[in-house]
Design a protein around this motif. Structure first.
Motif, short mmCIF file in Angstrom:
data_model
loop_
_atom_site.label_atom_id
_atom_site.label_comp_id
_atom_site.label_asym_id
_atom_site.label_seq_id
_atom_site.Cartn_x
_atom_site.Cartn_y
_atom_site.Cartn_z
N ASN A 7 -5.72 -29.77 28.92
CA ASN A 7 -5.23 -29.21 27.66
C ASN A 7 -5.04 -27.69 27.72
O ASN A 7 -5.16 -27.00 26.72
CB ASN A 7 -6.18 -29.53 26.51
N ARG A 28 -6.53 -26.36 13.64
CA ARG A 28 -5.16 -26.85 13.60
C ARG A 28 -4.49 -26.23 12.37
O ARG A 28 -4.74 -26.66 11.24
CB ARG A 28 -5.13 -28.36 13.56
N SER A 32 3.79 -30.61 10.61
CA SER A 32 4.97 -31.06 11.36
C SER A 32 6.19 -30.21 11.05
O SER A 32 7.02 -29.95 11.94
CB SER A 32 5.24 -32.54 11.05
N GLY A 54 0.70 -33.75 26.17
CA GLY A 54 -0.58 -33.99 25.54
C GLY A 54 -1.70 -33.41 26.38
O GLY A 54 -1.52 -32.35 26.95
N PRO A 57 1.00 -37.52 23.51
CA PRO A 57 1.66 -37.05 22.29
C PRO A 57 1.73 -38.10 21.19
O PRO A 57 1.66 -37.78 20.01
CB PRO A 57 3.06 -36.66 22.77
N SER A 60 -0.79 -38.33 18.26
CA SER A 60 -0.79 -37.35 17.19
C SER A 60 -0.14 -37.91 15.92
O SER A 60 0.89 -38.58 15.97
CB SER A 60 -0.02 -36.09 17.62
N ARG A 61 -0.73 -37.56 14.78
CA ARG A 61 -0.13 -37.96 13.51
C ARG A 61 1.19 -37.24 13.27
O ARG A 61 1.98 -37.62 12.39
CB ARG A 61 -1.09 -37.70 12.36
N HIS A 261 -1.10 -25.74 18.58
CA HIS A 261 -1.26 -26.18 17.20
C HIS A 261 -1.85 -25.10 16.29
O HIS A 261 -2.00 -25.33 15.09
CB HIS A 261 -2.14 -27.43 17.16
#
Length: 281
Positions: A7, A28, A32, A54, A57, A60-61, A261
């Protein structure tokens, strides 16, 4: 989670945060809409390639609202999703409507045993291979990448022929040694064996070093491109590295802009982040 994922030093993986409670993820800050706004502005400014990486990916929401609302890239640009393949089938319907034009699947294993050894996953390899097929059903360009390591050395040819049978490009990568993976350096294996084997399949080979960080060998087998990131070709700093404070420590050279993020832009450079950063929030 694969042992070599890191990461970029931003969000410690769950096993590490469980072992050491002092290591916590960064906040975060973005939604979006922020991601879509930034990507749109960069594309309008001339950015040509965007990679969604990622971890995974699709966990992720934000995956659907971001990937589903990207601006059309145009003929000279591209969007690439880098995935382990496990969630492609479940998200196939909306992915087919997204403007993504390429999927790159990280296939570092070819059996349940190597999958457990590398990714500590209880999911079987068949689910990953099905995800690759799901991607091929909706995207014209599906590619594979494989990190060469002791845990999969006996399966590398199988992965190669799996790709060739489906006419998918594949990239074989030697492990880049960093502080993060120093305790697993014994897992690294050289690319010499796969290079030698590819030379029995084709005489179509050339090398690329300019602007690529690490030199690579490019083979074509029946028209299918096979890349090998090969340390014998050396490392090559690209033009943008000239003033970088970390140049003397660099492994691969500057290869991307990275947007995280919490609203930070940075120059991605091996497993470190270059000195130059810019807040966008």
């Amino acid at each position: 989670m694969c042992w070599f994922c890191h990461n970029e030093g931003d969000v410690p993986p769950p096993p590490r945060t469980r072992e050491d409670r002092s290591q916590r993820p960064r906040r975060r800050s973005l939604c979006s809409e922020h991601y879509v706004t930034v990507i749109t502005a960069l594309m309008e400014a001339g950015l040509r390639r965007v990679y969604f990486t990622g971890g995974e990916p699709l966990l992720s929401r934000f995956a659907r609202p971001v990937l589903g609302n990207l601006p059309e890239p145009g003929p000279a640009a591209s969007y690439t999703l880098i995935t382990n393949g496990l969630l492609v089938r479940a998200n196939q319907e909306w992915l087919a409507r997204s403007p993504l034009d390429k999927v790159k699947v990280s296939l570092h294993y070819f059996s349940d045993e190597s999958l457990r050894a590398i990714a500590q996953s209880r999911v079987g390899i068949d689910a990953i291979l099905d995800g690759i097929e799901a991607a091929r059903e909706i995207f014209e360009r599906v590619e594979l990448n494989t990190l060469l390591q002791k845990e999969n050395a006996h399966e590398v040819r199988d992965i190669l022929h799996f790709a060739l049978d489906r006419r998918m490009p594949v990239q074989f990568i030697e492990l880049v040694g960093t502080d993060f993976n120093a305790d697993r350096v014994s897992s690294a294996v050289p690319a010499d064996e796969i290079v030698s084997y590819l030379r029995t399949l084709t005489t179509d080979e050339h090398t690329e070093v300019a602007g690529v960080g690490q030199g690579r060998r490019v083979f074509r087998v029946d028209g299918v491109e096979i890349d090998v990131i090969h340390r014998h070709l050396g490392r090559h700093h690209v033009g943008q590295c000239g003033t970088c404070a970390l140049r003397t420590q660099c492994v691969e050279g500057f290869w991307a802009l990275r947007f995280d993020h919490d609203g930070d832009f940075s120059r991605a450079c091996c497993a470190k982040t270059c000195a130059w950063t810019s807040r966008t929030s």
